[in-house]
Design an enzyme around this catalytic site. Sequence first.
Site, PDB file in Angstrom:
ATOM      1  N   THR A  22      30.717  34.807  37.402  1.00 38.96           N
ATOM      2  CA  THR A  22      29.613  34.102  37.005  1.00 38.96           C
ATOM      3  C   THR A  22      28.804  33.935  37.998  1.00 38.96           C
ATOM      4  O   THR A  22      27.403  33.978  37.889  1.00 38.96           O
ATOM      5  CB  THR A  22      30.042  32.912  36.028  1.00 38.96           C
ATOM      6  OG1 THR A  22      30.949  33.261  35.268  1.00 38.96           O
ATOM      7  CG2 THR A  22      28.965  32.430  35.548  1.00 38.96           C
ATOM      8  N   TYR A  79      43.123  34.153  41.961  1.00 37.91           N
ATOM      9  CA  TYR A  79      42.169  34.496  41.028  1.00 37.91           C
ATOM     10  C   TYR A  79      42.478  35.871  40.338  1.00 37.91           C
ATOM     11  O   TYR A  79      42.140  36.957  41.043  1.00 37.91           O
ATOM     12  CB  TYR A  79      40.682  34.748  41.693  1.00 37.91           C
ATOM     13  CG  TYR A  79      39.542  34.886  40.797  1.00 37.91           C
ATOM     14  CD1 TYR A  79      39.719  34.796  39.410  1.00 37.91           C
ATOM     15  CD2 TYR A  79      38.427  35.074  41.205  1.00 37.91           C
ATOM     16  CE1 TYR A  79      38.346  35.099  38.465  1.00 37.91           C
ATOM     17  CE2 TYR A  79      37.226  35.094  40.565  1.00 37.91           C
ATOM     18  CZ  TYR A  79      37.063  35.278  39.129  1.00 37.91           C
ATOM     19  OH  TYR A  79      36.334  35.524  38.274  1.00 37.91           O
ATOM     20  N   LYS A 133      43.612  30.792  39.032  1.00 34.36           N
ATOM     21  CA  LYS A 133      42.753  30.941  38.020  1.00 34.36           C
ATOM     22  C   LYS A 133      42.949  32.413  37.098  1.00 34.36           C
ATOM     23  O   LYS A 133      42.933  33.229  37.723  1.00 34.36           O
ATOM     24  CB  LYS A 133      41.244  31.002  38.450  1.00 34.36           C
ATOM     25  CG  LYS A 133      40.191  31.185  37.249  1.00 34.36           C
ATOM     26  CD  LYS A 133      38.793  31.217  37.797  1.00 34.36           C
ATOM     27  CE  LYS A 133      38.017  31.950  36.724  1.00 34.36           C
ATOM     28  NZ  LYS A 133      36.516  32.206  37.157  1.00 34.36           N
TER      29      LYS A 133
END
Lengths: 324, 324, 324, 324
Positions: free
Chosen positions: A71, A159, A187
């Site tokens: 993002t 991640y 994550k």
Amino acid sequence: MWIIVRQSHAQDGFRIAVQHGRDMTATLSGIIPPMITPLRARDELDHAGLERLIEHLISGGVSGLFLLGTTGEGPALGARLRAELVERTCRQVNGRVPVLVCVTDTAFTESLNVARAAADAGADALVAAPPFYWPLGQPEMEHYFDALAGELPLPLVLYNMPALTKTPIPVATVRRAMDNPKIIGMKDSSGNLGYLHQILRARAGRTDWPVLVGDEETLPYAMQAGADGGVNGGANVFPRLYAKYFQAAVSKSGDLDMLHPLVIRMGDLYRNGSHASSGIKGIKCALSLLGICDDFMAEPFERFSAHERERVASLIEEQRSQVP
Amino acid sequence: MWIIVRQSHAQDGFRIAVQHGRDMTATLSGIIPPMITPLRARDELDHAGLERLIEHLISGGVSGLFLLGTTGEGPALGARLRAELVERTCRQVNGRVPVLVCVTDTAFTESLNVARAAADAGADALVAAPPFYWPLGQPEMEHYFDALAGELPLPLVLYNMPALTKTPIPVATVRRAMDNPKIIGMKDSSGNLGYLHQILRARAGRTDWPVLVGDEETLPYAMQAGADGGVNGGANVFPRLYAKYFQAAVSKSGDLDMLHPLVIRMGDLYRNGSHASSGIKGIKCALSLLGICDDFMAEPFERFSAHERERVASLIEEQRSQVP
Amino acid sequence: MWIIVRQSHAQDGFRIAVQHGRDMTATLSGIIPPMITPLRARDELDHAGLERLIEHLISGGVSGLFLLGTTGEGPALGARLRAELVERTCRQVNGRVPVLVCVTDTAFTESLNVARAAADAGADALVAAPPFYWPLGQPEMEHYFDALAGELPLPLVLYNMPALTKTPIPVATVRRAMDNPKIIGMKDSSGNLGYLHQILRARAGRTDWPVLVGDEETLPYAMQAGADGGVNGGANVFPRLYAKYFQAAVSKSGDLDMLHPLVIRMGDLYRNGSHASSGIKGIKCALSLLGICDDFMAEPFERFSAHERERVASLIEEQRSQVP
Amino acid sequence: MWIIVRQSHAQDGFRIAVQHGRDMTATLSGIIPPMITPLRARDELDHAGLERLIEHLISGGVSGLFLLGTTGEGPALGARLRAELVERTCRQVNGRVPVLVCVTDTAFTESLNVARAAADAGADALVAAPPFYWPLGQPEMEHYFDALAGELPLPLVLYNMPALTKTPIPVATVRRAMDNPKIIGMKDSSGNLGYLHQILRARAGRTDWPVLVGDEETLPYAMQAGADGGVNGGANVFPRLYAKYFQAAVSKSGDLDMLHPLVIRMGDLYRNGSHASSGIKGIKCALSLLGICDDFMAEPFERFSAHERERVASLIEEQRSQVP
């Protein structure tokens, strides 16, 4: 050697205690927005917008900031701008919340460059997805994370982002990483609850190994399943909604029933147009509509046109009337 | 403004004539190996190996060098090393053959950085695949190539590599690019002859818009279909084989029947192991076996182990006894 | 013309009221197991096993039976056996619970053949996924479902199973189907909660258009999101667990916290081996271990070997000690 | 037991000699069109069209007919119609060329049903792709082909069609199949020349194990690589073009240069629209324009509309003026 960082945020339970030896513990929890990167032009930060955005997020009750992720357009930004963003953000945050910096890159040395800039700026932890040009085999991925964690000046959060990196991080690789003292959590942005359940079971009993989730649509379910928090794009726009949602989920308060559909509704920000980038464009557009920062996009993307902007405006308007 | 570069290599027909206006013409043809990047360690060039490799290729009759592509591990190398490689290579090549430099990157500004280093070093043209983290829509890709070509200090060759960049370059986008004077040709590594046929038809009559192909297995067929040359990994190992193959294909000489299976056989270098990186490992391993350079790989990959090395040795031995 | 079927099962809310005109209403809810097909040999039903299985399921409190779906090996069974299974099952069920029959086939006329056998046997509704050999475009899929619903002798439930049919049913196609009086609901086996949320929003206010979910791992979340029930493979093995789970979810009773992890745990039945068929093999293996029916598989699959059987036995043993 | 079939077609080298023991040999070569199935309506053959089509093909010089494949809409046709097509075709062909019948089905017993109808009708060989609902592992695929070949009343040709069946037939599985006397050859529709080269190398020296290719765009290259013939949709429309192309390729005559682009051009018939079915629609449309048969499509497809029909007409017009 890497420095000791010790912070305690009673409010949301975030704590990273990094030491030279094996007894490092780390706890990440709550809402840690994947902060968009406010830009004014190519390779140029929107400084005023960045300041407003950071204050908007912190005053909204977030438990940390996550910079340069998907993002945050991390892969689309050059090394100089990445370093500048990290430096300015850490300076302004000034220890109020932890700052995590994503160092994902196809070049190992560029990941190290971002990592050094982050450590110098006082960031708290680093985050890395597998390099994403070539698909990796499992041994290659394990070798990579071992080597990377070994070189990084700060602790590492794995991640998982298979939709964009091509290769999911296998459950066995995550299990193995739990034994590496420099790898302090994960994550998961797969949106795959079956995978998440396996990860959560693999870390059973390890309260010091947080698992955060990225997917907007499944956050409420992931929280129930046992995840420790969310790294959700929509929290850029309505941080208080997500922070309250997190608190309600932890305390199992009755607010959940009211907040749940509002969080789910934010998923529509990601469906405004058919391209993979529409989520980032939507968040930047919303922040521009709220007067927080510019919605300039790094190449290869462009900001939303008037038509899409109107649809975002409707969503924001509708949500604003309802979010706390 | 970008400088005028004019070179003529009668032997293989390479000619780039770049001017400030619209009448630029460019012709690329022949074998232009996607040069591997000889490394001694992480972020460290194998200088002696690089010199030997360049001489090996030029004396082998190649028509140019293609740096920092997929085979060159470009995306796995940091900005500093990319610049050093380009600078050293251009210095040593010293105008004997054209040098093309791949600037593919997920960050626009990093592509520009490599491009400037390439222009400063005297490279002849740049090559770019679409950015590869997010999948792109067609308008986004056209916007990207327009913007990139507009900023680059040297002419641009499009690079279609859908297996790794996720998004193929649509035929219509290529057709449109033919009208951009800064975009002078294309490298297609799709291995998809149906796609190639469409591209070749779209550029019918444009002898100044070369189309090169990357796929090892389909080079002979692509040449028949009308492609102008090959950017084939195997040419790192046996440049003379590929150069002779190209000459035979152009002159339709009888050597083709003898050379064709040898070129096809090189495709096996890409199937030694199941990972996507096995082709690059195989080429580096072969060059190490030939005493040309080290086979160190940039993260996330590692050189072949003894078992795979033996299989490469067998292939090389077998081919050496047959290639011209 | 198609016959009127009207049934009311107060306990679970199942009601199909099919009329000749537009005022048909239908409600499906609760646990409707995708019944495996007990086989003794190729093209040969395990008759005694089928009887035991049906009684096991009905006495376990399921709200219906779903025949010949993915778990029922429908696509792997010939027309004759499909008809025999439907006939025997309906006869034995004898109206105690509704029977849904999946008619998914790449050949339209074969779907009609199964449908006619189902109507003759007294089944209550039909289910169809898109034909799955060629990928379909959206207009083609809408044309298909319109044509199929128009020809079927019983009401139709849409079946979204993109992992196996290649083409997901677009949200717009589902929304359009809600206006077709012969299409009375949907089963979504995508496991994609974002998609499910969109479907549930599209049918907002239509209490007569049930949405059931197939994915084992996301059932608890789907129920919260508003789904009407589950078509979950694990319910073949422990129907009472799923039925109780459904009741607890509807009444929001405290049992949920205890049952939730048991339902999630069943997802492991699907990960016993790497092949797509391991879920079906696992369920058949478990039923064989419970003495209910044979675990013979239709080609192209074979029953689990001893090693995998032991792992299934462990899971079953563990669950048996805990399920109600 | 299966019957002995022995045929010799000097003109194109087709020969299947099936015996009870191990000494069976079979040779397939030349152009064997994947015949479209002329339909008048759902589940209804266009009888007159079928007759005209068969005569069109045989008089065009094809070396055999391939029924019920992908182009023949096999998977979209019911068992009754499949049997009728095979019966009528064999009767009319009356031994003039060999007839191959595709029995691909997700249900083993349905494959056997088509196979028995084919044997009864006097067909020469059967063809089967892997069942295509669930993806298969390699052991499952080998088990499947072993079991199928063991039950079939006629020899079997493997059919590799990964774009539609999901699972490619591994090279090792093909190599193993070469030792099964009931498996007499292969049709590869992958369009992947690297795969084809491996198959051709694996069968080196086995002149009795033909490899045919399906991909329109790569036929000329596949012939050079050593393939024995083509099963190409375009040969439905212009059988003589393909037959002449094959003869020229075998004799390496100068006609190749003239015919090659015409064959390549036929690939455009497959790009008229974005859906996977556009190739079949295009061929049926062309045959309808030529007055040979109806262009009705089995569900889930519909015939081309006026706009697409015009584009097919242009292509056909252009080709007609040039094909022999």
